[in-house]
Design an enzyme around this catalytic site. Structure first.
Site, PDB file in Angstrom:
ATOM      1  CB  CYS A   1      -0.926   0.019   1.218  1.00  0.00           C
ATOM      2  SG  CYS A   1      -2.195   1.322   1.137  1.00  0.00           S
TER       3      CYS A   1
ATOM      4  CB  CYS B   1      -4.968   4.058   6.997  1.00  0.00           C
ATOM      5  SG  CYS B   1      -5.350   4.755   5.376  1.00  0.00           S
TER       6      CYS B   1
ATOM      7  CB  CYS C   1      -4.139  -0.295   7.927  1.00  0.00           C
ATOM      8  SG  CYS C   1      -4.039  -1.609   6.697  1.00  0.00           S
TER       9      CYS C   1
END
Length: 402
Positions: free
Chosen positions: A128, A132, A135
């Site tokens: 990714c 975040c 996550c």
């Protein structure tokens, strides 16, 4: 031992009746072992109502065009249909070890329900480009299966009764060709409904021109319409955060290609007081999934080897409900607190292993490529009742031009 009343009927008549019903497609073979040698243990059963459970043996094979399940010592028929249930498919790819005798399978645990994997989420990679903080499928590796193996997995899922596949990550668009070809095979060759969940940052007009025709729903995760909040969450970069702008471009591409646009929002300590009514009304997504931030051991609890610590982002149920109440006039809203979300999804990781979240972590099972779908489902920890209750079955396909 108790003797079935069916023993009063001549065996050849029962077999004749069963053969006729099978030919008509009204009954379905589930197991045959022990039938000839122990007729007293014979059972004929109707499909369970939603929420009830039946015993399912450990391994399966295909005989005479019907899906037979080995083990259990009983000969059962399940009538096709039933609320929330579906007849077993007639084909299922299998690995060689599943051809062993029932006795060799006796050490395998038996599942508590027959599960048809109608809707499956496939994390094609953990890789990714966002960070975040909450996550729960973090970038512990960048591995993704080659296209051939991935498509083999899709075909096995389709043979097992899958009707919808959702591709996620990580960020799936970091593997644009793999993702596009998986969408093509799933939709064009296997007839599956196809959806994708993305952060929206890597979706290009060129990809949409080539592959959007194979996609029914494209979802983008948006946790806030405030740049500073998105930056603090880790979704999209610094204080000049352009995440919302990228989402709007994806929405326009979806409109151009007649793909249904969806939003996902994770409610957490940084955004639970935000009012998004005006923005959601303007965007008018097909669906707006709203999740309560979820902690999973091994992923986002700050432990050894974990890449995230989301404990300071947790909210209680009252805070989550306050967010939901504030947006209750939005018809697209679909709230999913932790107890609804955690076990109601069939999750496949980058090795095509079902992930069991029922113990508070994400425990990978055996790959469907190694043991087949039916056996791998034993490792999933899947709550089919909750899947039904949360509305897991809906209109998965977009309208298409004739």
């Amino acid at each position: 031992r108790p003797v079935s009343c069916l023993t009063m009927i001549p065996l050849h008549l029962l077999l004749l009746a069963a053969s006729v019903l099978l030919d008509l497609g009204l009954l379905h073979v589930v197991g045959v072992d022990g039938f000839a040698k122990d007729w007293q243990e014979t059972a004929f059963s109707l499909p369970p109502s939603r929420g009830s459970k039946i015993s399912a043996p450990a391994a399966t094979s295909t005989r005479n065009g019907y899906h037979a399940v080995n083990g259990g010592g009983a000969f059962s028929f399940l009538a096709a249909g039933g609320a929330g249930w579906k007849s077993r498919p007639t084909k299922q790819a299998r690995s060689p070890e599943l051809a062993s005798s029932p006795s060799s399978q006796s050490s395998q645990p038996e599942p508590t329900a027959v599960v048809i994997p109608r809707s499956v989420n496939y994390f094609i990679s953990r890789r990714c480009n966002y960070s975040c903080q909450f996550c729960f499928h973090t970038a512990k590796s960048y591995h993704a299966l080659p296209l051939e193996e991935s498509t083999d997995g899709l075909r096995m899922l389709a043979d097992a009764g899958c009707e919808k596949i959702n591709f996620a990550g990580g960020e799936p668009f970091l593997h644009p060709i793999l993702l596009g070809e998986l969408c093509r095979v799933a939709s064009d060759e296997l007839g599956l409904a196809v959806s994708i969940i993305s952060n929206g940052s890597q979706i290009t007009p060129e990809w949409m021109d080539m592959y959007a025709k194979y996609v029914d729903v494209l979802g983008v995760s948006v946790d806030s319409f405030c740049k500073e909040t998105n930056s603090a969450i880790g979704r999209g970069g610094d204080a000049e955060n352009g995440h919302v702008d990228r989402m709007l471009r994806v929405r326009d591409e979806c409109s151009k290609h007649n793909v249904r646009f969806k939003l996902n929002t994770v409610v957490n300590a940084l955004n639970w007081e935000e009012d998004m009514n005006d923005q959601i009304a303007a965007l008018d997504p097909f669906r707006w999934k709203v999740f309560q931030v979820l902690l999973l051991e091994g992923e986002n609890m700050g432990g050894e080897g974990e890449l995230r610590d989301a404990r300071n982002l947790c909210i209680d149920r009252a805070q989550f409900e306050a967010f939901i109440d504030r947006h209750s006039d939005r018809p697209q809203l679909i709230p999913e607190p932790n107890d609804v979300m955690q076990n109601s999804y069939l999750l496949l990781d980058e090795e095509l292993r079902f992930l069991d979240c029922s113990g508070g972590g994400k425990v990978p099972g055996r790959s469907i490529l190694e043991v087949g779908v039916d056996v791998a489902l034993m490792d999933a920890g899947f709550d089919q009742n909750m899947f039904n209750e949360r509305g897991g079955i809906f209109e998965w396909r977009r309208p298409r031009d004739e």
